[in-house]
Design a protein around this motif. Sequence first.
Motif, PDB file in Angstrom:
ATOM      1  N   MET A 108     -53.872 -10.794  42.852  1.00  0.00           N
ATOM      2  CA  MET A 108     -53.070  -9.911  43.325  1.00  0.00           C
ATOM      3  C   MET A 108     -53.662  -8.452  43.296  1.00  0.00           C
ATOM      4  SD  MET A 108     -50.953  -9.472  45.774  1.00  0.00           S
ATOM      5  CE  MET A 108     -49.217 -10.488  46.063  1.00  0.00           C
ATOM      6  N   LEU A 109     -54.388  -8.111  42.142  1.00  0.00           N
ATOM      7  CA  LEU A 109     -54.923  -6.938  41.888  1.00  0.00           C
ATOM      8  C   LEU A 109     -56.040  -6.689  43.013  1.00  0.00           C
ATOM      9  CD1 LEU A 109     -55.139  -4.047  40.452  1.00  0.00           C
ATOM     10  CD2 LEU A 109     -56.714  -5.318  38.770  1.00  0.00           C
ATOM     11  N   ALA A 110     -56.889  -7.605  42.828  1.00  0.00           N
ATOM     12  CA  ALA A 110     -58.018  -7.641  44.103  1.00  0.00           C
ATOM     13  C   ALA A 110     -57.612  -7.451  45.451  1.00  0.00           C
ATOM     14  CB  ALA A 110     -58.915  -9.209  43.784  1.00  0.00           C
ATOM     15  N   VAL A 111     -56.347  -8.114  45.634  1.00  0.00           N
ATOM     16  CA  VAL A 111     -55.783  -7.985  47.145  1.00  0.00           C
ATOM     17  C   VAL A 111     -55.281  -6.663  47.270  1.00  0.00           C
ATOM     18  CG1 VAL A 111     -53.900  -8.574  48.501  1.00  0.00           C
ATOM     19  CG2 VAL A 111     -55.157 -10.249  47.344  1.00  0.00           C
ATOM     20  N   PHE A 112     -54.730  -5.930  45.997  1.00  0.00           N
ATOM     21  CA  PHE A 112     -54.562  -4.688  46.332  1.00  0.00           C
ATOM     22  C   PHE A 112     -55.358  -3.816  46.536  1.00  0.00           C
ATOM     23  CE2 PHE A 112     -54.144  -0.362  44.184  1.00  0.00           C
ATOM     24  CZ  PHE A 112     -53.032   0.109  45.009  1.00  0.00           C
ATOM     25  N   LYS A 113     -56.729  -3.865  46.007  1.00  0.00           N
ATOM     26  CA  LYS A 113     -57.813  -3.141  46.134  1.00  0.00           C
ATOM     27  C   LYS A 113     -58.587  -3.071  47.461  1.00  0.00           C
ATOM     28  CE  LYS A 113     -58.943  -2.952  41.180  1.00  0.00           C
ATOM     29  NZ  LYS A 113     -59.997  -3.399  40.081  1.00  0.00           N
ATOM     30  N   ILE A 114     -58.366  -4.064  48.175  1.00  0.00           N
ATOM     31  CA  ILE A 114     -58.689  -4.606  49.417  1.00  0.00           C
ATOM     32  C   ILE A 114     -57.679  -3.492  50.515  1.00  0.00           C
ATOM     33  CG2 ILE A 114     -59.058  -5.949  51.429  1.00  0.00           C
ATOM     34  CD1 ILE A 114     -59.739  -8.291  49.335  1.00  0.00           C
ATOM     35  N   PHE A 115     -56.441  -3.628  50.162  1.00  0.00           N
ATOM     36  CA  PHE A 115     -55.574  -2.939  50.903  1.00  0.00           C
ATOM     37  C   PHE A 115     -55.682  -1.417  50.758  1.00  0.00           C
ATOM     38  CE2 PHE A 115     -51.161  -1.050  50.608  1.00  0.00           C
ATOM     39  CZ  PHE A 115     -51.037  -0.673  51.957  1.00  0.00           C
ATOM     40  N   GLU A 116     -56.015  -1.073  49.296  1.00  0.00           N
ATOM     41  CA  GLU A 116     -56.008   0.374  49.019  1.00  0.00           C
ATOM     42  C   GLU A 116     -57.638   0.925  49.791  1.00  0.00           C
ATOM     43  OE1 GLU A 116     -56.767   2.978  45.010  1.00  0.00           O
ATOM     44  OE2 GLU A 116     -57.598   1.034  45.200  1.00  0.00           O
ATOM     45  N   ASP A 117     -58.669   0.053  49.975  1.00  0.00           N
ATOM     46  CA  ASP A 117     -59.614   0.765  50.684  1.00  0.00           C
ATOM     47  C   ASP A 117     -59.191   0.820  52.242  1.00  0.00           C
ATOM     48  OD1 ASP A 117     -62.399   1.276  50.980  1.00  0.00           O
ATOM     49  OD2 ASP A 117     -62.527  -0.710  51.979  1.00  0.00           O
ATOM     50  N   ALA A 118     -58.767  -0.268  52.593  1.00  0.00           N
ATOM     51  CA  ALA A 118     -58.366  -0.263  53.993  1.00  0.00           C
ATOM     52  C   ALA A 118     -57.286   0.911  54.587  1.00  0.00           C
ATOM     53  CB  ALA A 118     -57.644  -1.614  54.352  1.00  0.00           C
ATOM     54  N   LEU A 119     -56.457   1.080  53.579  1.00  0.00           N
ATOM     55  CA  LEU A 119     -55.618   2.242  53.940  1.00  0.00           C
ATOM     56  C   LEU A 119     -56.203   3.572  53.761  1.00  0.00           C
ATOM     57  CD1 LEU A 119     -52.617   2.244  54.740  1.00  0.00           C
ATOM     58  CD2 LEU A 119     -52.129   2.762  52.279  1.00  0.00           C
ATOM     59  N   GLU A 120     -57.001   3.758  52.796  1.00  0.00           N
ATOM     60  CA  GLU A 120     -57.858   4.968  52.481  1.00  0.00           C
ATOM     61  C   GLU A 120     -58.778   5.377  53.660  1.00  0.00           C
ATOM     62  OE1 GLU A 120     -57.241   7.440  49.362  1.00  0.00           O
ATOM     63  OE2 GLU A 120     -55.372   6.310  50.131  1.00  0.00           O
ATOM     64  N   HIS A 121     -59.342   4.307  53.916  1.00  0.00           N
ATOM     65  CA  HIS A 121     -60.552   4.630  54.969  1.00  0.00           C
ATOM     66  C   HIS A 121     -60.621   4.177  56.152  1.00  0.00           C
ATOM     67  CE1 HIS A 121     -62.048   4.434  50.293  1.00  0.00           C
ATOM     68  NE2 HIS A 121     -62.229   5.726  50.942  1.00  0.00           N
ATOM     69  N   VAL A 122     -59.297   3.689  56.666  1.00  0.00           N
ATOM     70  CA  VAL A 122     -59.250   3.227  58.284  1.00  0.00           C
ATOM     71  C   VAL A 122     -59.635   4.323  59.213  1.00  0.00           C
ATOM     72  CG1 VAL A 122     -56.778   3.974  58.025  1.00  0.00           C
ATOM     73  CG2 VAL A 122     -57.438   2.476  59.764  1.00  0.00           C
ATOM     74  N   ASN A 123     -60.443   3.914  60.030  1.00  0.00           N
ATOM     75  CA  ASN A 123     -60.981   5.002  61.044  1.00  0.00           C
ATOM     76  C   ASN A 123     -60.361   4.968  62.320  1.00  0.00           C
ATOM     77  OD1 ASN A 123     -62.339   2.927  61.708  1.00  0.00           O
ATOM     78  ND2 ASN A 123     -64.361   3.503  61.390  1.00  0.00           N
TER      79      ASN A 123
END
Length: 410
Positions: free
Chosen positions: A103-118
Amino acid sequence: NVQEIEKINFLSPLKIQLDENTSLFWMKEVQNETARLDFIFHAGTTRESNLISSLVAGLIFSGTDKKTATDIHNELDDLGAFFDVGLGHESVLVSFYALQKNMLAVFKIFEDALEHVNFRQTEIDELINERKQKLKINYEKVGFLAQREFQKKLFHGTNYARQVELEEYDSVKREVIIAYFKKYYQVGLRKIILVGALEENHVSEITKRSKKWCISEPPIFESNFKNSKGFFPIEKKGAVQSAVRIGKTLFNKNHSDFLGFSILNTILGDYFGSRLMKNIREDKGFTYGISSTEAELAKSGYFMIGAEVGSAQKELAIHEIKYEIERLQKDLVPNEELELVRNYLLGQILKSADGPYAMNDLFQSVEAYELDLSFYERYIEKIKTIEAEELRELAVKYLAWDTMTIVIAG
């Protein structure tokens, strides 16, 4: 040997404050390896434009400068995870399901997707085309037309009444999408819900990294809805089915009559043996299914009866619905029927408290209204003690036919 339910031992999740207006609720008593992580953002359809809110919800995993939407999906797939984005009037729910260790790894994918969505223009255009096609198809469905019109009349004069029209898609601007996203996602996090026996350090990492998204002030919701009363037919040439929606604005769990009304609603149309089902489906054969619901909003709620009937029977169906409502206002519910409904509802509560996921959902369903789990104890008590006379009074008080919004499409 039938045992009566006296008390259910409800479990509360652990509450972790991220900041003044945002909390994380952690239900860690999960016996297996699974986990669910939910994020609730203040980005529902009632914020500014419901078209933009629905497009943004559809684009948050559409890719960053370094990753395409497919890359993000593949990364989640590799972890055995999947996600779901649910858009409501008042919020957006982003949910992830995975094994607790991932789940932590999943969260990091989400965080990256949310922070850097273009929000690439090509992705926006693709989604707009897809949504336009879908809307054109939906315009042909009587159920869709009835639901739209019902919502317009139920919430008229407020943001909750707005519906997306086809031509709006042609004037969507990328910068409006980006501005909406920044305002309602990047600083719009209202709540995190975690179910799963994660390691403490994983939870504190998720907590720490989510703080930057917290909403800065408590959200405000509308409360004083008044439905347009009366009959609103929608012509649909050649339709073999007609969709019926009947209802009115009501209240949520904070209202003193909520529990009693919810028992009344069950008798009328909220279980398989209900009066509407018996009459309109079993006796008359007008429909495959009819139901009544009690729906809730942050500061309000509404009651709705919904069905699709053969077009030739639509007037008769409405006549029978009215008859069933008036019967509840005139005659006392017989003892035998009331006992049946008591047992059914107690069984439903037992079922809905089965396991940590279900228990967490029960908790969230009261926490949203600033209530606690004692709500269910009061509900159990009410189910056991409510009398037929009180049910009749509630029917008179809340189900007067001339207070209803009645929509028929077809």
